[in-house]
Scaffold this motif. Structure first.
Motif, PDB file in Angstrom:
ATOM      1  N   PHE A 171       0.838  -1.194   0.000  1.00  0.00           N
ATOM      2  CA  PHE A 171       0.000   0.000   0.000  1.00  0.00           C
ATOM      3  C   PHE A 171       0.876   1.248   0.000  1.00  0.00           C
ATOM      4  O   PHE A 171       1.634   1.491   0.947  1.00  0.00           O
ATOM      5  CB  PHE A 171      -0.916  -0.018   1.231  1.00  0.00           C
ATOM      6  CG  PHE A 171      -1.866   1.135   1.301  1.00  0.00           C
ATOM      7  CD1 PHE A 171      -3.078   1.086   0.626  1.00  0.00           C
ATOM      8  CD2 PHE A 171      -1.557   2.276   2.026  1.00  0.00           C
ATOM      9  CE1 PHE A 171      -3.973   2.154   0.690  1.00  0.00           C
ATOM     10  CE2 PHE A 171      -2.438   3.341   2.088  1.00  0.00           C
ATOM     11  CZ  PHE A 171      -3.647   3.279   1.414  1.00  0.00           C
ATOM     12  N   ASN A 172       0.754   2.050  -1.050  1.00  0.00           N
ATOM     13  CA  ASN A 172       1.513   3.295  -1.152  1.00  0.00           C
ATOM     14  C   ASN A 172       0.590   4.377  -1.704  1.00  0.00           C
ATOM     15  O   ASN A 172       0.366   4.452  -2.915  1.00  0.00           O
ATOM     16  CB  ASN A 172       2.730   3.130  -2.051  1.00  0.00           C
ATOM     17  CG  ASN A 172       3.608   4.374  -2.080  1.00  0.00           C
ATOM     18  OD1 ASN A 172       3.205   5.440  -1.577  1.00  0.00           O
ATOM     19  ND2 ASN A 172       4.791   4.270  -2.654  1.00  0.00           N
ATOM     20  N   PRO A 173       0.026   5.222  -0.838  1.00  0.00           N
ATOM     21  CA  PRO A 173      -0.944   6.214  -1.306  1.00  0.00           C
ATOM     22  C   PRO A 173      -0.345   7.276  -2.223  1.00  0.00           C
ATOM     23  O   PRO A 173      -1.094   8.054  -2.817  1.00  0.00           O
ATOM     24  CB  PRO A 173      -1.460   6.828  -0.002  1.00  0.00           C
ATOM     25  CG  PRO A 173      -0.399   6.567   1.005  1.00  0.00           C
ATOM     26  CD  PRO A 173       0.225   5.253   0.626  1.00  0.00           C
ATOM     27  N   ARG A 174       0.973   7.299  -2.352  1.00  0.00           N
ATOM     28  CA  ARG A 174       1.595   8.253  -3.282  1.00  0.00           C
ATOM     29  C   ARG A 174       1.541   7.742  -4.715  1.00  0.00           C
ATOM     30  O   ARG A 174       1.844   8.486  -5.656  1.00  0.00           O
ATOM     31  CB  ARG A 174       3.047   8.520  -2.867  1.00  0.00           C
ATOM     32  CG  ARG A 174       3.177   9.276  -1.550  1.00  0.00           C
ATOM     33  CD  ARG A 174       4.617   9.566  -1.202  1.00  0.00           C
ATOM     34  NE  ARG A 174       5.374   8.349  -0.980  1.00  0.00           N
ATOM     35  CZ  ARG A 174       5.416   7.685   0.162  1.00  0.00           C
ATOM     36  NH1 ARG A 174       4.713   8.121   1.205  1.00  0.00           N
ATOM     37  NH2 ARG A 174       6.137   6.591   0.300  1.00  0.00           N
ATOM     38  N   GLU A 175       1.175   6.485  -4.902  1.00  0.00           N
ATOM     39  CA  GLU A 175       1.063   5.903  -6.237  1.00  0.00           C
ATOM     40  C   GLU A 175      -0.399   5.897  -6.687  1.00  0.00           C
ATOM     41  O   GLU A 175      -1.307   6.219  -5.923  1.00  0.00           O
ATOM     42  CB  GLU A 175       1.645   4.485  -6.234  1.00  0.00           C
ATOM     43  CG  GLU A 175       3.139   4.450  -5.934  1.00  0.00           C
ATOM     44  CD  GLU A 175       3.701   3.042  -6.007  1.00  0.00           C
ATOM     45  OE1 GLU A 175       2.910   2.097  -6.209  1.00  0.00           O
ATOM     46  OE2 GLU A 175       4.924   2.896  -5.857  1.00  0.00           O
ATOM     47  N   ASP A 176      -0.618   5.492  -7.924  1.00  0.00           N
ATOM     48  CA  ASP A 176      -1.965   5.403  -8.476  1.00  0.00           C
ATOM     49  C   ASP A 176      -2.681   4.197  -7.864  1.00  0.00           C
ATOM     50  O   ASP A 176      -2.177   3.076  -7.918  1.00  0.00           O
ATOM     51  CB  ASP A 176      -1.874   5.250  -9.994  1.00  0.00           C
ATOM     52  CG  ASP A 176      -3.240   5.190 -10.672  1.00  0.00           C
ATOM     53  OD1 ASP A 176      -4.265   5.211  -9.961  1.00  0.00           O
ATOM     54  OD2 ASP A 176      -3.265   5.098 -11.914  1.00  0.00           O
ATOM     55  N   ALA A 177      -3.859   4.426  -7.290  1.00  0.00           N
ATOM     56  CA  ALA A 177      -4.600   3.337  -6.648  1.00  0.00           C
ATOM     57  C   ALA A 177      -4.934   2.224  -7.626  1.00  0.00           C
ATOM     58  O   ALA A 177      -5.074   1.057  -7.230  1.00  0.00           O
ATOM     59  CB  ALA A 177      -5.890   3.872  -6.026  1.00  0.00           C
ATOM     60  N   ALA A 178      -5.059   2.556  -8.911  1.00  0.00           N
ATOM     61  CA  ALA A 178      -5.439   1.567  -9.919  1.00  0.00           C
ATOM     62  C   ALA A 178      -4.235   0.970 -10.651  1.00  0.00           C
ATOM     63  O   ALA A 178      -4.407   0.267 -11.649  1.00  0.00           O
ATOM     64  CB  ALA A 178      -6.398   2.187 -10.927  1.00  0.00           C
ATOM     65  N   ALA A 179      -3.020   1.219 -10.162  1.00  0.00           N
ATOM     66  CA  ALA A 179      -1.827   0.675 -10.812  1.00  0.00           C
ATOM     67  C   ALA A 179      -1.850  -0.854 -10.774  1.00  0.00           C
ATOM     68  O   ALA A 179      -2.521  -1.466  -9.937  1.00  0.00           O
ATOM     69  CB  ALA A 179      -0.578   1.205 -10.118  1.00  0.00           C
ATOM     70  N   ALA A 180      -1.118  -1.467 -11.689  1.00  0.00           N
ATOM     71  CA  ALA A 180      -1.062  -2.927 -11.747  1.00  0.00           C
ATOM     72  C   ALA A 180      -0.605  -3.488 -10.401  1.00  0.00           C
ATOM     73  O   ALA A 180       0.333  -2.956  -9.797  1.00  0.00           O
ATOM     74  CB  ALA A 180      -0.112  -3.371 -12.846  1.00  0.00           C
ATOM     75  N   PRO A 181      -1.242  -4.555  -9.928  1.00  0.00           N
ATOM     76  CA  PRO A 181      -0.905  -5.102  -8.615  1.00  0.00           C
ATOM     77  C   PRO A 181       0.380  -5.907  -8.666  1.00  0.00           C
ATOM     78  O   PRO A 181       0.827  -6.320  -9.744  1.00  0.00           O
ATOM     79  CB  PRO A 181      -2.093  -6.013  -8.310  1.00  0.00           C
ATOM     80  CG  PRO A 181      -2.502  -6.505  -9.666  1.00  0.00           C
ATOM     81  CD  PRO A 181      -2.326  -5.314 -10.573  1.00  0.00           C
ATOM     82  N   PRO A 182       0.997  -6.176  -7.521  1.00  0.00           N
ATOM     83  CA  PRO A 182       2.115  -7.109  -7.488  1.00  0.00           C
ATOM     84  C   PRO A 182       1.685  -8.475  -8.030  1.00  0.00           C
ATOM     85  O   PRO A 182       0.515  -8.871  -7.899  1.00  0.00           O
ATOM     86  CB  PRO A 182       2.458  -7.202  -5.996  1.00  0.00           C
ATOM     87  CG  PRO A 182       1.908  -5.952  -5.400  1.00  0.00           C
ATOM     88  CD  PRO A 182       0.688  -5.628  -6.192  1.00  0.00           C
ATOM     89  N   THR A 183       2.615  -9.180  -8.613  1.00  0.00           N
ATOM     90  CA  THR A 183       2.308 -10.488  -9.200  1.00  0.00           C
ATOM     91  C   THR A 183       1.675 -11.424  -8.170  1.00  0.00           C
ATOM     92  O   THR A 183       0.718 -12.148  -8.472  1.00  0.00           O
ATOM     93  CB  THR A 183       3.585 -11.128  -9.769  1.00  0.00           C
ATOM     94  OG1 THR A 183       4.098 -10.270 -10.792  1.00  0.00           O
ATOM     95  CG2 THR A 183       3.301 -12.499 -10.360  1.00  0.00           C
TER      96      THR A 183
END
Length: 259
Positions: A171-183
């Motif tokens: 969880f990193n709120p500085r990134e896009d919430a809809a970014a590709a998830p970890p594998t």
């Protein structure tokens, strides 16, 4: 009376209510279900043995069991009616199975309960009762769900509230919430979707050993554990995936059984 489904949903932290799609998905899901007479919630955020029930007198309080968020998240209200009749019925069913039950008249609904309920039943006009998980043991929770399955024929909606993957290091709120998830998150999500579509109860009860990287997707199993109770209460009904996608790498996938 129409038999109510049983649910497992990914509830998220309070900011998930600001997600552009999740609130509408939950509202649409709720509108597709038979209106329940009462709601029994089992949340990842309440572990207590023996089985413990939330207050049944006075207004239903809330427990703001989170830290470091903006003030507005601590001002959310959800003034649902109490569910004393449901509490008595839960106690009776579990007592007949040799389970002891106690009450905690001071503990309010935690965010695993009220955050999704605000989106699903915003009028707060359905009685709500929260029940603790007495253990994280899959078989025990599954059996507990089976003992509570008769509630579905009495108009009660049984809701397990957790998260399909829950590793907060992603969880990193500085990134896009809809970014590709970890594998790992994507692989666990796909495995869970397949196991539930197949009704593979044996595999699900052995998630820790059969799911890909289960101990990374769930460093501790409390957010997956409510599924076992929902699965037991499903009484063999098929699972239907109602919500999918990822939020800051965490799988939001949610199911109902018999819906």
């Amino acid at each position: 009376m129409t038999r109510t489904p049983t649910l497992f949903l990914s509830h998220g932290a309070p900011p998930l209510a600001d997600d552009p799609t999740w609130p509408d998905e939950l509202a649409s899901w709720a509108s597709s279900l038979p209106r329940p007479e009462a709601i029994l919630v089992v949340s990842a955020h309440w572990e207590a043995a023996p089985v413990t029930l939330s207050p049944t007198t006075g207004p239903v309080p809330l427990t703001y069991d989170f830290w470091g968020f903006p003030q507005r998240y601590y001002e959310v209200t959800y003034e649902a009616p109490q569910a004393p009749a449901l509490a008595e019925r839960v106690s009776s069913l579990l007592a007949s199975a040799g389970q002891s039950v106690r009450r905690d008249e001071a503990r309010g609904l935690d965010h695993g309960a009220y955050v999704p309920l605000v989106e699903m039943y915003p009028n707060a006009d359905i009685p709500v009762l929260q029940m603790s998980m007495p253990t994280l043991d899959p078989s025990v929770l599954y059996d507990l769900g089976r003992q509570l399955a008769p509630l579905r024929d009495e108009g009660a909606l049984i809701m397990g509230s957790g998260f399909t993957t829950h590793n907060l290091s992603w969880f990193n709120p500085r990134e896009d919430a809809a970014a590709a998830p970890p594998t790992v998150s994507a692989e666990f999500d796909a495995w869970a979707a397949e196991a539930l579509a197949e009704g593979n109860v044996d595999a699900l009860l052995d998630t820790a050993h059969r799911a890909p990287a289960a101990h990374i997707a769930h460093p501790r199993s409390e957010h997956w554990a409510p599924l076992y109770l929902a699965l037991g209460a499903a009484d063999g009904d098929a699972a239907t995936s109602r919500v999918d996608g990822f939020w800051y790498g965490l799988s939001k996938r949610s199911w109902d059984f018999g819906g």
